[in-house]
Motif scaffolding. Structure first.
Motif, PDB file in Angstrom:
ATOM      1  N   GLU A   7       2.749  11.368   6.273  1.00 57.58           N
ATOM      2  CA  GLU A   7       2.857  10.035   6.190  1.00 57.58           C
ATOM      3  C   GLU A   7       4.068   9.369   6.808  1.00 57.58           C
ATOM      4  OE1 GLU A   7       0.553   7.749   5.186  1.00 57.58           O
ATOM      5  OE2 GLU A   7      -0.646   9.317   5.573  1.00 57.58           O
TER       6      GLU A   7
ATOM      7  N   ALA B  58       1.566   6.820  -6.609  1.00 59.85           N
ATOM      8  CA  ALA B  58       0.421   7.960  -6.863  1.00 59.85           C
ATOM      9  C   ALA B  58       0.746   9.109  -6.473  1.00 59.85           C
ATOM     10  CB  ALA B  58      -0.803   7.601  -6.057  1.00 59.85           C
ATOM     11  N   LYS B  59       1.643   9.409  -5.468  1.00 54.95           N
ATOM     12  CA  LYS B  59       1.781  10.878  -5.129  1.00 54.95           C
ATOM     13  C   LYS B  59       3.016  11.444  -6.119  1.00 54.95           C
ATOM     14  CE  LYS B  59      -0.677  11.401  -1.822  1.00 54.95           C
ATOM     15  NZ  LYS B  59      -1.987  12.229  -1.904  1.00 54.95           N
TER      16      LYS B  59
ATOM     17  N   SER C 147       2.292   1.657  -3.391  1.00 54.26           N
ATOM     18  CA  SER C 147       1.216   2.226  -4.412  1.00 54.26           C
ATOM     19  C   SER C 147       1.156   3.834  -4.105  1.00 54.26           C
ATOM     20  CB  SER C 147       0.107   1.271  -4.513  1.00 54.26           C
ATOM     21  OG  SER C 147       0.202   0.092  -4.649  1.00 54.26           O
ATOM     22  N   TRP C 148       1.126   4.092  -2.914  1.00 54.13           N
ATOM     23  CA  TRP C 148       0.900   5.524  -2.322  1.00 54.13           C
ATOM     24  C   TRP C 148       2.094   6.515  -2.886  1.00 54.13           C
ATOM     25  CZ3 TRP C 148       4.111   8.601   0.765  1.00 54.13           C
ATOM     26  CH2 TRP C 148       3.165   9.921   1.256  1.00 54.13           C
TER      27      TRP C 148
ATOM     28  N   ARG D  73       0.786  -0.980  -0.038  1.00 53.11           N
ATOM     29  CA  ARG D  73       0.231   0.017  -0.024  1.00 53.11           C
ATOM     30  C   ARG D  73       0.809   1.159  -0.020  1.00 53.11           C
ATOM     31  NH1 ARG D  73      -3.303  -3.294   3.277  1.00 53.11           N
ATOM     32  NH2 ARG D  73      -2.330  -2.397   5.423  1.00 53.11           N
ATOM     33  N   PHE D  74       1.914   1.189   0.732  1.00 51.30           N
ATOM     34  CA  PHE D  74       2.810   2.425   0.739  1.00 51.30           C
ATOM     35  C   PHE D  74       3.497   2.619  -0.522  1.00 51.30           C
ATOM     36  CE2 PHE D  74       6.244   5.183   2.290  1.00 51.30           C
ATOM     37  CZ  PHE D  74       5.541   5.904   3.066  1.00 51.30           C
TER      38      PHE D  74
ATOM     39  N   TRP E 167      10.323   7.599   0.089  1.00 50.56           N
ATOM     40  CA  TRP E 167       9.585   8.653   0.636  1.00 50.56           C
ATOM     41  C   TRP E 167      10.612   9.905   0.507  1.00 50.56           C
ATOM     42  CZ3 TRP E 167      10.679  11.161   5.130  1.00 50.56           C
ATOM     43  CH2 TRP E 167       9.725  12.126   5.723  1.00 50.56           C
TER      44      TRP E 167
END
Length: 432
Positions: free
Chosen positions: A270, A238-239, A234-235, A231-232, A307
């Motif tokens: 996040e 997306a960002k 994919s996040w 999920r991270f 990140w």
């Protein structure tokens, strides 16, 4: 009938009766199923010998019957009746003895066989308990990844199913032990021994169940971690796409800067999720094989780097927009300054042109005089000197325009104005 025939019958009868009485005494001495198994086995061997000696009693019985035939063929009724009565008692005692031999031996043999079967099943159960205990005594084997951990869970489910499957055998063993104790009263099959066996099984079953719960927890933690990582990831994608799309939008720098700032704030918040995933990675790594733990930590580190790269992308985008805004502000300031300088020079040229026109108008009334000629000359000279003095201003305008060309924005309108005023200045200089 002779005295000898009667004597033979009496002796054979007593021999048969004596044998049967002796056998019954031996049977009574061994007719007992209580006590330890060794004693029971010794009694079983004795009843086997008694059973094997039955043919000896049969011979003695036949001898008594044969010798009785002569007496029964005689004419003495009283003797015949007495002989028949003795034979009847003899046959009755023989049947009782034979029956006793069979029943006593069979009863002891049944208990002995029953005990033997119980011990065989008990030993097999104890061997199974030992194997299972050894398996549980070994620590949980650390696995490489989720797939291997789920296989391990399935294997433990099978092992626990086997443990539950042994419950029926244990129940039969305990029932057999209780039945044996009722017959033998032997301490090896008493209630306390049965309870110890039940406790050993219960302890093993509980250990197998705990092992399954532990393996399920380990597998579920790894699955949860993998889900959070996916999920991270994919996040992050997306960002990153949102940032790319935002930079490509045809909006003002101020608007894009505001949107990027809001998006950057949401990404920064996040980090709590990232810290949670990193904590999960440490916990998962502790219950994973060394190679698997290394892969888990590398995966968490890659998320952190991803990140950070995204945050760096926002930082660079903001810096670029700030630079663009600063450049635009500088461009506008210089444009205003250049426009003002152009305006002043144009106003000066217009003023000079007005002075010259007035000078020419004044010189049109008659011949004038020397004084007027001098005045006009002085005015022309002043205008020329003024135009010469503005040469540096013209060069400054050109330098300002050249400096504007460094900016990415269109300076065409100012370029036209500068060219126009430079031409006008040049015209005044050459004509005068």
């Amino acid at each position: 009938m002779t005295q000898q025939e009667q004597q033979e019958f009496t002796e054979s009868l007593e021999a048969a009766l004596s044998w049967m009485q002796a056998i019954q005494e031996r049977l009574k001495a061994n007719d007992n199923t209580q006590g330890p198994r060794d004693a029971l086995e010794a009694r079983l061997r004795e009843t086997e010998k008694i059973h094997a000696s039955e043919h000896e009693g049969r011979v003695k019985m036949d001898m008594a019957l044969v010798t009785a035939e002569t007496l029964l063929q005689g004419g003495d009724e009283e003797l015949k009746n007495h002989t028949l009565a003795q034979l009847k008692d003899l046959k009755t005692l023989w049947e009782e003895t034979c029956t006793y031999i069979i029943h006593c031996h069979s009863r002891i043999e049944w208990v002995w066989l029953h005990w033997s079967e119980y011990l065989k099943a008990y030993e097999e159960f104890e061997l199974w308990l030992t194997r299972q205990r050894r398996s549980l005594d070994v620590g949980v084997e650390l696995q490489l990844g989720v797939k291997e951990k789920l296989w391990q869970v399935d294997q433990q489910r099978v092992a626990l199913s086997d443990v539950h499957g042994q419950a029926a055998l244990l129940e039969r063993l305990l029932d057999e032990a209780a039945a044996l104790h009722n017959r033998t009263q032997d301490p090896s099959v008493e209630a306390q021994a049965q309870e110890r066996l039940q406790e050993a099984y219960d302890h093993l079953r509980d250990g197998a169940q705990e092992r399954l719960l532990l393996l399920q927890k380990i597998a579920e933690e790894h699955q949860t971690y993998r889900g959070c990582v996916h999920r991270f990831q994919s996040w992050l994608l997306a960002k990153t796409k949102e940032l790319t799309d935002l930079m490509e939008e045809e909006e003002t720098a101020e608007s894009r800067l505001k949107s990027i700032k809001a998006l950057d704030d949401s990404v920064a918040s996040e980090e709590e999720t990232l810290l949670l995933i990193e904590g999960m990675a440490e916990a998962v790594g502790a219950s994973t094989s060394p190679a698997g733990a290394e892969a888990v930590m590398e995966e968490a580190e890659e998320l952190r780097l991803g990140w950070q790269r995204l945050r760096q992308g926002f930082c660079e985008a903001e810096e670029g927009l700030h630079t663009s805004l600063d450049s635009h502000s500088q461009y506008r300031t210089r444009c205003r300054r250049l426009g003002d300088d152009i305006g002043r020079l144009r106003e000066l040229l217009q003023g000079l042109d007005l002075q010259l026109q007035e000078g020419r108008g004044a010189g049109g009334h008659g011949d004038g005089g020397e004084e007027q000629m001098v005045s006009r000359w002085r005015k022309y000279t002043g205008v020329r000197n003024t135009l010469s003095g503005e040469e540096s201003q013209v060069e400054h305008l050109k330098a300002q325009l050249k400096d504007l060309f460094r900016f990415s924005e269109d300076s065409g309108h100012l370029s036209d104005d500068v060219l126009s005023v430079v031409k006008e200045h040049h015209r005044y200089v050459t004509e005068r």
